[in-house]
Design an enzyme around this catalytic site. Sequence first.
Site, mmCIF file in Angstrom:
data_model
loop_
_atom_site.group_PDB
_atom_site.id
_atom_site.type_symbol
_atom_site.label_atom_id
_atom_site.label_comp_id
_atom_site.label_asym_id
_atom_site.label_seq_id
_atom_site.Cartn_x
_atom_site.Cartn_y
_atom_site.Cartn_z
ATOM 1 N N LEU A 128 0.814 -1.208 0.000
ATOM 2 C CA LEU A 128 0.000 0.000 0.000
ATOM 3 C C LEU A 128 0.849 1.260 0.000
ATOM 4 O O LEU A 128 1.993 1.267 0.442
ATOM 5 C CB LEU A 128 -0.881 0.019 1.257
ATOM 6 C CG LEU A 128 -1.577 -1.292 1.603
ATOM 7 C CD1 LEU A 128 -2.180 -1.195 2.996
ATOM 8 C CD2 LEU A 128 -2.635 -1.625 0.560
ATOM 9 N N MET A 177 8.815 -2.961 -5.551
ATOM 10 C CA MET A 177 8.534 -1.559 -5.839
ATOM 11 C C MET A 177 8.170 -0.800 -4.571
ATOM 12 O O MET A 177 8.543 0.366 -4.416
ATOM 13 C CB MET A 177 7.394 -1.458 -6.864
ATOM 14 C CG MET A 177 7.107 -0.024 -7.306
ATOM 15 S SD MET A 177 8.521 0.738 -8.138
ATOM 16 C CE MET A 177 8.421 2.415 -7.500
ATOM 17 N N LYS A 178 7.487 -1.448 -3.652
ATOM 18 C CA LYS A 178 7.121 -0.785 -2.394
ATOM 19 C C LYS A 178 8.367 -0.387 -1.605
ATOM 20 O O LYS A 178 8.422 0.700 -1.013
ATOM 21 C CB LYS A 178 6.233 -1.717 -1.569
ATOM 22 C CG LYS A 178 5.903 -1.204 -0.177
ATOM 23 C CD LYS A 178 5.167 0.123 -0.193
ATOM 24 C CE LYS A 178 4.746 0.507 1.222
ATOM 25 N NZ LYS A 178 4.166 1.874 1.269
ATOM 26 N N LEU A 179 9.372 -1.245 -1.595
ATOM 27 C CA LEU A 179 10.605 -0.895 -0.890
ATOM 28 C C LEU A 179 11.297 0.293 -1.540
ATOM 29 O O LEU A 179 11.827 1.176 -0.851
ATOM 30 C CB LEU A 179 11.543 -2.107 -0.834
ATOM 31 C CG LEU A 179 11.051 -3.300 -0.016
ATOM 32 C CD1 LEU A 179 12.071 -4.428 -0.045
ATOM 33 C CD2 LEU A 179 10.738 -2.894 1.422
ATOM 34 N N ASN A 182 9.225 3.365 -0.611
ATOM 35 C CA ASN A 182 9.454 3.806 0.762
ATOM 36 C C ASN A 182 10.846 4.382 0.956
ATOM 37 O O ASN A 182 11.046 5.267 1.797
ATOM 38 C CB ASN A 182 9.210 2.654 1.732
ATOM 39 C CG ASN A 182 7.742 2.488 2.056
ATOM 40 O OD1 ASN A 182 6.885 2.947 1.301
ATOM 41 N ND2 ASN A 182 7.428 1.818 3.148
#
Length: 307
Positions: A128, A177-179, A182
């Site tokens: 998310l 991609m979330k890492l 972030n």
Amino acid sequence: MTTEKTTEHIGFIGLGLMGHGMAKNIVDKGYPLTVYARSDSDAVADLLQRGATRADSPQALGAQATVVFLCVTGSKDVEALIRGPNGLASSLRPGSVLVDCSTADPTSTVALAAELAPLGITLVDAPLSRTPKEAWEGTLDTMVGADAAIFARIQPILATWAGRIVHIGALGDGHRMKLVNNFISLGYAALYAEALTVAKAVGIAPERFDAVIRNGRMDCGFYQTFMGYTLDGNKDAHKFTLKNAYKDLRYLGSMADAAGISNSLGNAVKNSFGLALANGGEDLFVPMLPELVGQLNGVDLTPKPPQ
């Protein structure tokens, strides 16, 4: 309410800051919903009065659901919920889909998917972006790692709580991609915190700093949310803990190491959060980072009390 008849029964585990709003939108928009929580909470009570049912274990939840969402802290929690003696792997039926909305280690994600595949269970990663406010409003962003057929199946369910759904690629790509995402946002946070500290040390108050940055080329949505605490004392500006931020940056470092990439800036950002944690930041949220960085440098960035 959804107007289309659905054969999907949704399970949801992880009714925290993000998960409560997501689950609320699922049940309010017409999907049958079963939730699992280790203890009673206001979130559980709210969802039950909206029409959800409650299972007494992950295993019991899995036996009822065709699609299960996990919104927990990280890979260790996901692994325990799937592999445990009363875990989801022991009860989910062939054809079920397990959607991990946590920010997790992609290596763990790929390993879990390989374990579940022989059981006929498909693992999807759909981490998310945005805040609990958007979770409640049903306007989160999500980046999804799944094949095309599974993505098409779950997209209507994702749309109950997400306003922006990006099919980023195959399994694991959502968490990868979330890492990266972030890393960018938390890099901003570390940069803003140090810049505010330097500015205050040379006589430029946060309000004057903000007068230059806001609405200029350096402004962005993250900046505006982040500054809610420093300027207005809003402790709920972005309910994402420094502890979870540090965990995500460790995952990033591990991913970069595995790819053979020098992650010097990522390590610097991680160290900024690690130092804050070691100096009283365990339960604080990311927008409070400037106050801690200021304290470590003898600079007072305590916000004014909310009006």
